[in-house]
Design a protein around this motif. Structure first.
Motif, PDB file in Angstrom:
ATOM      1  N   GLU A 178      44.903  86.150  -0.964  1.00 62.10           N
ATOM      2  CA  GLU A 178      44.420  86.041   0.353  1.00 62.10           C
ATOM      3  C   GLU A 178      42.900  86.249   0.594  1.00 62.10           C
ATOM      4  O   GLU A 178      42.084  85.518   1.245  1.00 62.10           O
ATOM      5  CB  GLU A 178      44.932  87.349   1.475  1.00 62.10           C
TER       6      GLU A 178
ATOM      7  N   LEU B 136      41.840  82.677  -0.759  1.00 63.38           N
ATOM      8  CA  LEU B 136      42.029  81.770   0.364  1.00 63.38           C
ATOM      9  C   LEU B 136      40.703  81.774   1.254  1.00 63.38           C
ATOM     10  O   LEU B 136      40.339  80.957   1.610  1.00 63.38           O
ATOM     11  CB  LEU B 136      43.178  82.119   1.023  1.00 63.38           C
TER      12      LEU B 136
ATOM     13  N   LEU C  11      37.937  79.029   1.917  1.00 64.47           N
ATOM     14  CA  LEU C  11      37.770  78.532   3.462  1.00 64.47           C
ATOM     15  C   LEU C  11      36.272  78.669   3.767  1.00 64.47           C
ATOM     16  O   LEU C  11      35.961  77.979   4.814  1.00 64.47           O
ATOM     17  CB  LEU C  11      38.801  79.194   4.231  1.00 64.47           C
TER      18      LEU C  11
ATOM     19  N   ASP D  53      50.989  80.422  -1.642  1.00 59.74           N
ATOM     20  CA  ASP D  53      51.170  79.315  -1.104  1.00 59.74           C
ATOM     21  C   ASP D  53      49.774  78.621  -0.853  1.00 59.74           C
ATOM     22  O   ASP D  53      49.556  77.974   0.157  1.00 59.74           O
ATOM     23  CB  ASP D  53      52.132  79.098   0.332  1.00 59.74           C
ATOM     24  N   LEU D  54      48.797  78.476  -1.412  1.00 60.39           N
ATOM     25  CA  LEU D  54      47.391  78.280  -1.405  1.00 60.39           C
ATOM     26  C   LEU D  54      47.271  76.868  -1.112  1.00 60.39           C
ATOM     27  O   LEU D  54      46.421  76.258  -0.263  1.00 60.39           O
ATOM     28  CB  LEU D  54      46.584  78.640  -2.560  1.00 60.39           C
TER      29      LEU D  54
ATOM     30  N   ALA E 139      49.014  74.351  -0.128  1.00 58.89           N
ATOM     31  CA  ALA E 139      49.450  74.074   1.423  1.00 58.89           C
ATOM     32  C   ALA E 139      48.676  74.493   2.440  1.00 58.89           C
ATOM     33  O   ALA E 139      48.341  73.814   3.536  1.00 58.89           O
ATOM     34  CB  ALA E 139      50.968  74.619   1.756  1.00 58.89           C
ATOM     35  N   ARG E 140      48.173  75.750   2.316  1.00 61.99           N
ATOM     36  CA  ARG E 140      47.142  76.326   3.248  1.00 61.99           C
ATOM     37  C   ARG E 140      45.921  75.670   3.406  1.00 61.99           C
ATOM     38  O   ARG E 140      45.207  75.587   4.349  1.00 61.99           O
ATOM     39  CB  ARG E 140      47.286  77.951   3.142  1.00 61.99           C
ATOM     40  N   LEU E 141      45.667  75.340   1.967  1.00 57.52           N
ATOM     41  CA  LEU E 141      44.177  74.639   1.952  1.00 57.52           C
ATOM     42  C   LEU E 141      44.249  73.341   2.631  1.00 57.52           C
ATOM     43  O   LEU E 141      43.162  73.063   3.289  1.00 57.52           O
ATOM     44  CB  LEU E 141      43.648  74.707   0.444  1.00 57.52           C
ATOM     45  N   ARG E 142      45.409  72.435   2.291  1.00 54.97           N
ATOM     46  CA  ARG E 142      45.519  71.280   2.898  1.00 54.97           C
ATOM     47  C   ARG E 142      45.494  71.368   4.388  1.00 54.97           C
ATOM     48  O   ARG E 142      44.839  70.531   5.128  1.00 54.97           O
ATOM     49  CB  ARG E 142      46.701  70.779   2.300  1.00 54.97           C
ATOM     50  N   ALA E 143      46.128  72.406   5.193  1.00 55.90           N
ATOM     51  CA  ALA E 143      46.398  72.586   6.487  1.00 55.90           C
ATOM     52  C   ALA E 143      45.035  72.895   7.017  1.00 55.90           C
ATOM     53  O   ALA E 143      44.653  72.497   8.334  1.00 55.90           O
ATOM     54  CB  ALA E 143      47.420  73.864   6.749  1.00 55.90           C
ATOM     55  N   ALA E 144      44.170  73.388   6.354  1.00 55.67           N
ATOM     56  CA  ALA E 144      42.773  73.594   6.793  1.00 55.67           C
ATOM     57  C   ALA E 144      41.824  72.489   6.518  1.00 55.67           C
ATOM     58  O   ALA E 144      40.700  72.549   6.649  1.00 55.67           O
ATOM     59  CB  ALA E 144      42.169  74.910   6.023  1.00 55.67           C
TER      60      ALA E 144
END
Length: 257
Positions: free
Chosen positions: A112, A115, A119, A138-139, A141-146
């Protein structure tokens, strides 16, 4: 409430290290430097990394993402062009990355924290997460979502191993046995290995590097679990100083108030 009297003087406390051999040896040296020699250390790695030959994706990539130092051990097995930078989960991983020639930045925490660092800095080039079969947080996917460009690549897998016979024999004796546990995957493997054994004579205690690591141990109710204040080896050592076996009021099976 069940309460156990202090361990018999003839039975030395034992610390069981289940990390890979090199990491266990390093932590064992830190333990003895911090606590002295009044306890035994047994090493029983529950996982052994394997590094298949792997080709890197074409990219281009600005930086690696490293959530484990084990990914760096895979570098000799990789083909392709590596970026010059690395965003690392903690200081030890960052130090190891620098030793491999990377310009490394540490998040000084867990997935976390890593991440949050990414960000905040928002690298504009591609990011490549080198990870094992079960990546943390799940880094990608979360980076892509951002809105960041990120890919993941599995570069190692962990082959399970059984508890060593010496550890099983030690659990059959009275006294204190402590398990420092450093990852959720290790905790799950350890919990599964312990719960199929006969009820131990030893009093088992656990220290977990994070709450996520503590969860499998708590789920199976194997014994008291303490969680480090920070997800690093220094905080794990702090949990063991003073040693928990010096506490005369620890709970354990086998004797009543």
């Amino acid at each position: 409430m069940l309460r156990q009297s202090r361990a018999p003087a003839a039975v030395r406390p034992a610390v069981i290290l289940t990390r890979p051999a090199a990491q266990s040896a390093r932590f064992a040296a830190q333990l003895h430097a911090r606590l002295g020699e009044g306890f035994d250390i047994l090493c029983s790695p529950l996982m052994e990394p394997e590094f298949p030959a792997t080709r890197l994706p074409d990219g281009p990539f600005e930086a690696l993402i490293l959530t484990s130092g084990t990914a760096l051990e895979a570098l000799p097995h990789l083909t392709g062009s590596l970026p010059p930078r690395a965003f690392c989960v903690g200081r030890r991983t960052a130090d190891a990355a620098r030793a491999h020639g990377f310009d490394a930045v540490s998040a000084d925490g867990d997935a976390e924290a890593l991440l949050a660092l990414l960000l905040d800095q928002r690298p504009q080039g591609g990011l490549l997460h080198l990870h094992g079969e079960e990546p943390r947080g799940d880094l990608v996917a979360r980076l892509r979502a951002a809105g960041l460009r990120a890919e993941g690549l599995c570069v190692y897998r962990q082959r399970p191993r059984s508890l060593a016979a010496a550890v099983i024999a030690r659990l059959e004796q009275p006294g204190y046995v402590l398990f420092p546990v450093f990852s959720p995957q290790s905790a799950q493997s350890l919990a599964e290995a312990l719960r199929v054994l006969p009820r131990p004579a030893a009093m088992m205690q656990f220290t977990a590097i994070s709450r996520a690591t503590a969860e499998p141990l708590l789920r199976f109710c194997l014994g008291p679990v303490s969680v480090a204040a920070q997800p690093d080896a220094g905080a794990m050592l702090d949990l063991l100083d003073p040693p928990p076996w010096d506490n005369p009021c620890l709970e354990a099976p086998g004797s009543k108030d």
